[in-house]
Design an enzyme around this catalytic site. Structure first.
Site, PDB file in Angstrom:
ATOM      1  N   TRP A   1      -5.483  -3.768  -2.466  1.00 18.92           N
ATOM      2  CA  TRP A   1      -4.355  -4.639  -2.856  1.00 18.92           C
ATOM      3  C   TRP A   1      -3.986  -5.579  -1.733  1.00 18.92           C
ATOM      4  O   TRP A   1      -4.011  -5.176  -0.561  1.00 18.92           O
ATOM      5  CB  TRP A   1      -3.152  -3.744  -3.177  1.00 18.92           C
ATOM      6  CG  TRP A   1      -1.829  -4.440  -3.180  1.00 18.92           C
ATOM      7  CD1 TRP A   1      -1.051  -4.708  -2.092  1.00 18.92           C
ATOM      8  CD2 TRP A   1      -1.125  -4.951  -4.317  1.00 18.92           C
ATOM      9  NE1 TRP A   1       0.101  -5.354  -2.488  1.00 18.92           N
ATOM     10  CE2 TRP A   1       0.073  -5.516  -3.851  1.00 18.92           C
ATOM     11  CE3 TRP A   1      -1.389  -4.978  -5.695  1.00 18.92           C
ATOM     12  CZ2 TRP A   1       1.009  -6.106  -4.698  1.00 18.92           C
ATOM     13  CZ3 TRP A   1      -0.454  -5.564  -6.543  1.00 18.92           C
ATOM     14  CH2 TRP A   1       0.729  -6.110  -6.048  1.00 18.92           C
TER      15      TRP A   1
ATOM     16  N   TRP B   1       0.355  -1.794  -4.851  1.00 20.59           N
ATOM     17  CA  TRP B   1       1.102  -1.891  -3.592  1.00 20.59           C
ATOM     18  C   TRP B   1       1.256  -0.486  -3.019  1.00 20.59           C
ATOM     19  O   TRP B   1       1.454   0.480  -3.763  1.00 20.59           O
ATOM     20  CB  TRP B   1       2.484  -2.521  -3.870  1.00 20.59           C
ATOM     21  CG  TRP B   1       3.260  -2.834  -2.636  1.00 20.59           C
ATOM     22  CD1 TRP B   1       3.227  -3.998  -1.932  1.00 20.59           C
ATOM     23  CD2 TRP B   1       4.192  -1.971  -1.964  1.00 20.59           C
ATOM     24  NE1 TRP B   1       4.067  -3.920  -0.853  1.00 20.59           N
ATOM     25  CE2 TRP B   1       4.681  -2.685  -0.849  1.00 20.59           C
ATOM     26  CE3 TRP B   1       4.663  -0.678  -2.173  1.00 20.59           C
ATOM     27  CZ2 TRP B   1       5.619  -2.151   0.042  1.00 20.59           C
ATOM     28  CZ3 TRP B   1       5.584  -0.146  -1.294  1.00 20.59           C
ATOM     29  CH2 TRP B   1       6.052  -0.880  -0.205  1.00 20.59           C
TER      30      TRP B   1
ATOM     31  N   ASP C   1       1.648 -10.722   0.484  1.00 20.18           N
ATOM     32  CA  ASP C   1       2.006 -11.940   1.233  1.00 20.18           C
ATOM     33  C   ASP C   1       1.018 -12.381   2.323  1.00 20.18           C
ATOM     34  O   ASP C   1       0.524 -11.552   3.092  1.00 20.18           O
ATOM     35  CB  ASP C   1       3.333 -11.738   1.971  1.00 20.18           C
ATOM     36  CG  ASP C   1       4.364 -11.022   1.148  1.00 20.18           C
ATOM     37  OD1 ASP C   1       4.156 -10.852  -0.052  1.00 20.18           O
ATOM     38  OD2 ASP C   1       5.380 -10.625   1.728  1.00 20.18           O
TER      39      ASP C   1
ATOM     40  N   PHE D   1       5.322  -4.474   7.490  1.00 25.72           N
ATOM     41  CA  PHE D   1       5.679  -5.485   6.491  1.00 25.72           C
ATOM     42  C   PHE D   1       5.412  -6.902   6.996  1.00 25.72           C
ATOM     43  O   PHE D   1       4.912  -7.106   8.101  1.00 25.72           O
ATOM     44  CB  PHE D   1       7.152  -5.307   6.095  1.00 25.72           C
ATOM     45  CG  PHE D   1       7.364  -4.352   4.935  1.00 25.72           C
ATOM     46  CD1 PHE D   1       6.403  -3.417   4.563  1.00 25.72           C
ATOM     47  CD2 PHE D   1       8.558  -4.388   4.204  1.00 25.72           C
ATOM     48  CE1 PHE D   1       6.610  -2.549   3.491  1.00 25.72           C
ATOM     49  CE2 PHE D   1       8.773  -3.532   3.128  1.00 25.72           C
ATOM     50  CZ  PHE D   1       7.804  -2.609   2.765  1.00 25.72           C
TER      51      PHE D   1
ATOM     52  N   ARG E   1      14.350  -8.503   6.625  1.00 27.53           N
ATOM     53  CA  ARG E   1      12.897  -8.498   6.888  1.00 27.53           C
ATOM     54  C   ARG E   1      12.248  -9.884   6.851  1.00 27.53           C
ATOM     55  O   ARG E   1      12.856 -10.852   6.478  1.00 27.53           O
ATOM     56  CB  ARG E   1      12.212  -7.569   5.893  1.00 27.53           C
ATOM     57  CG  ARG E   1      12.361  -7.939   4.438  1.00 27.53           C
ATOM     58  CD  ARG E   1      11.510  -7.002   3.562  1.00 27.53           C
ATOM     59  NE  ARG E   1      11.713  -7.256   2.152  1.00 27.53           N
ATOM     60  CZ  ARG E   1      12.556  -6.601   1.379  1.00 27.53           C
ATOM     61  NH1 ARG E   1      13.288  -5.631   1.858  1.00 27.53           N
ATOM     62  NH2 ARG E   1      12.659  -6.917   0.089  1.00 27.53           N
ATOM     63  N   ASP E   2      10.973  -9.863   7.227  1.00 30.52           N
ATOM     64  CA  ASP E   2      10.056 -10.999   7.142  1.00 30.52           C
ATOM     65  C   ASP E   2      10.344 -12.084   8.193  1.00 30.52           C
ATOM     66  O   ASP E   2      10.645 -13.231   7.851  1.00 30.52           O
ATOM     67  CB  ASP E   2      10.056 -11.609   5.720  1.00 30.52           C
ATOM     68  CG  ASP E   2       9.812 -10.569   4.647  1.00 30.52           C
ATOM     69  OD1 ASP E   2       9.212  -9.515   4.973  1.00 30.52           O
ATOM     70  OD2 ASP E   2      10.227 -10.783   3.494  1.00 30.52           O
TER      71      ASP E   2
ATOM     72  N   GLU F   1      13.552 -13.096   0.213  1.00 31.77           N
ATOM     73  CA  GLU F   1      12.350 -12.592   0.888  1.00 31.77           C
ATOM     74  C   GLU F   1      11.582 -13.751   1.507  1.00 31.77           C
ATOM     75  O   GLU F   1      11.624 -14.883   1.023  1.00 31.77           O
ATOM     76  CB  GLU F   1      11.460 -11.833  -0.115  1.00 31.77           C
ATOM     77  CG  GLU F   1      12.066 -10.523  -0.578  1.00 31.77           C
ATOM     78  CD  GLU F   1      11.065  -9.632  -1.307  1.00 31.77           C
ATOM     79  OE1 GLU F   1      10.949  -8.449  -0.963  1.00 31.77           O
ATOM     80  OE2 GLU F   1      10.396 -10.125  -2.238  1.00 31.77           O
TER      81      GLU F   1
HETATM   82  C1  FRU Z   1       7.433  -9.881  -0.423  1.00 33.00           C
HETATM   83  C2  FRU Z   1       7.629  -8.568   0.303  1.00 33.00           C
HETATM   84  C3  FRU Z   1       8.255  -8.790   1.660  1.00 33.00           C
HETATM   85  C4  FRU Z   1       7.832  -7.582   2.423  1.00 33.00           C
HETATM   86  C5  FRU Z   1       6.454  -7.346   1.886  1.00 33.00           C
HETATM   87  C6  FRU Z   1       6.071  -5.934   1.741  1.00 33.00           C
HETATM   88  O1  FRU Z   1       6.392  -9.855  -1.331  1.00 33.00           O
HETATM   89  O2  FRU Z   1       8.382  -7.691  -0.486  1.00 33.00           O
HETATM   90  O3  FRU Z   1       9.649  -8.994   1.620  1.00 33.00           O
HETATM   91  O4  FRU Z   1       7.837  -7.775   3.796  1.00 33.00           O
HETATM   92  O5  FRU Z   1       6.398  -7.959   0.613  1.00 33.00           O
HETATM   93  O6  FRU Z   1       4.763  -5.801   1.315  1.00 33.00           O
END
Ligand code: FRU
Length: 495
Positions: A35, A62, A38, A97, A160-161, A215
């Site tokens: 899988w 996922w 991002d 992540f 996050r991110d 996100e």
């Molecule tokens: C977006 C997300 C992000 C996170 C990641 C986890 O698709 O949910 O916010 O960091 O994917 O896989």
């Protein structure tokens, strides 16, 4: 991390044994197997473009997130690299992540990512612990984790991110957050040494009170404006907008370091298709702003998940520009044309009432179509391309619809997977230009040189995949039509 990475590689190798290639992309980045979601860490380092991705190496769903990796000298031909990061420290126990990567003054690639933990160790029911972590690499291949550099502020449910960029001597980092009041926000931090980070401000709060989390925010300059792209969670579908479970959009505004972001446009959709999420951009050495999106979705089930051994891919790299109305345009980078191996030029012609013209009748698994129509001399109500058109009549229909004033991607008769249609607004005047990229399991449509795009999965049935031009109820004046066959992007297509 060595042991975890070896296990992850073994996981991919096992899935790869059973991979089916019927829908596996030829010219879009995807994991060998397993899988992906991002795009992460997009950068130019060590003379190569580096692309990392959220990756679950043990299944087609996922799962605990790793960073997969591919690299390229020219963004045309790609090399598969070993998996770059796996969960290996307490802070990223349940997932490495999403995040970004930048090059330091001492020529290291510095990756920032979210270390993810579920408080209860199994799911989100008791909340997450999300912290921003750092990892450093001398070659882009092997990373050493530095650990946590930004703790999650008290009260936030999601945080996050991280997306990092530099201006002068200062580094800037934005994250997506869910505020204590359950609002979707982008937080901005700054640093001068890349390690210690200070809160600057909440740079953006989504005005939509339904939206509880943003996100994968990205923030970058285009001309004299700043663009924030983000993925709002909690939107609800409204006519053509926000139809997907997960959607991506942008706002444009003015910003100076140390100041507030003054929003000057409303939220707009980046791409109107079923599968476009979590886009990330970077600045290429020549100054172009280039974006990859995740050509995938969390809307299950996905046809490749059951027996094909893989799931998820990226869009082609797209160059972003702003037009004079602060409208974000995205168009495949010029290099993509190097993938063309053969061109069939149909020239200019008129298609009669309800006309059909077969453009490709063999296995046009990876093709690109460039179509120009003079709408002023056209009376057809819809002018379309049936792609992935199989002998049983299955196809995906990409059409300009003169009644709706939109370009539609319709999967009603698509062989496999989720159906439904998506449509981008058409405001292009009398010269319609469609550029359609068809891979083995997807379709990307660019309207009038990137004014809009529509990106969706398309999983055809068995048999040769033809491309057919068709017009409904009226005649069509075609000014130009070309079909290009495309080659694979992989340096060694040995899987
Ligand atoms: C977006 C997300 C992000 C996170 C990641 C986890 O698709 O949910 O916010 O960091 O994917 O896989």
């Amino acid at each position: 991390m060595k042991e975890q990475l070896e296990r992850a590689e073994a996981g991919v190798a096992k899935l790869l044994e059973g991979r089916s290639d019927r829908w596996y992309p030829l010219f879009h980045i995807a994991a060998k197997a397993g899988w992906i979601n991002d795009p992460n860490g997009l950068s130019y380092f060590n003379g190569r473009y580096q692309v990392y991705f959220q990756h679950h190496p043990f299944g087609t769903q996922w799962g605990p997130m790793h960073w997969g990796h591919v690299s390229s000298e020219d963004m045309v031909t790609w090399r598969r690299e070993p998996i770059a990061m796996a969960p290996s420290i307490e802070a990223d126990r349940d997932g490495v992540f999403s995040g970004s990567a930048v090059v330091s003054d001492d020529n290291q690639l510095v990756a920032y990512y979210t270390g993810h933990r579920w408080r209860n160790g199994v799911n989100e029911d008791e909340g997450n612990l999300q912290v921003q972590c750092m990892a450093v690499s001398d070659d882009g291949i092997t990373f050493e984790k530095t650990g946590v550099i930004v703790e999650c502020p008290e009260g936030l449910l999601h945080f996050r991110d991280p997306k990092v960029w530099r201006m002068g001597d200062t580094w800037y980092m934005v994250f997506g957050a869910c505020s204590a009041e359950n609002r979707g926000q982008v937080w901005l931090y700054t640093s001068t040494d890349m390690k210690s980070w200070e809160f600057d401000r909440v740079i953006f709060t989504d005005p939509n009170p339904r939206v509880f989390m943003l996100e994968c925010p990205d923030m970058f300059p285009l001309d004299d404006k700043w663009v924030i792209t983000y993925c709002p969670m909690g939107t609800k579908p409204e006519r053509y907008v926000a139809r997907n479970g997960h959607n991506a959009g942008y706002v444009v505004g003015d910003w100076q370091p140390g100041g507030v972001f003054e929003q000057i446009t409303d939220y707009r959709t980046i791409d109107w298709g079923h599968q476009f999420y979590a886009p990330q951009s970077f600045e290429a050495p020549d100054g172009r702003r280039i974006e990859y999106g995740w050509l995938g979705s969390f809307t299950m089930p996905i046809a490749t998940q059951e027996v094909d051994g893989w799931c998820g891919q990226f869009t082609v790299p797209r160059e972003l520009t702003l037009d004079k109305n602060n409208h974000l345009r995205s168009f495949p980078i010029a290099e993509i044309e190097q993938l063309r191996t053969e061109t069939i030029d149909f020239g200019a012609f008129e298609l009669g009432l309800n006309g059909d013209k077969v453009l490709v009748d063999d296995d046009g698994g990876a093709v690109e179509i460039e179509l120009e129509v003079d709408l002023a001399s056209t009376s057809a109500e819809r002018i379309g391309l049936r792609v992935h058109n199989t002998p049983d009549g299955g196809h995906t229909y990409v059409a300009y619809d003169d009644l709706a004033g939109r370009v539609d991607l319709d999967r009603r008769l698509t062989g496999n997977g989720d159906r439904g249609h998506r449509a981008a607004p058409y405001e292009g005047g009398s010269q319609l230009r469609l550029r359609v990229l068809v891979d083995r399991g997807s379709v990307e449509v660019f309207v009038n040189d990137g004014a809009e795009s529509i990106t969706s999965y398309s999983f055809p049935n068995k048999g040769p995949r033809a491309v057919v031009l068709c017009a409904e109820s009226g005649v069509t004046k075609v000014n130009g039509l070309k079909v290009h066959r495309l080659r694979t992007i992989w340096e060694s297509p040995d899987r």
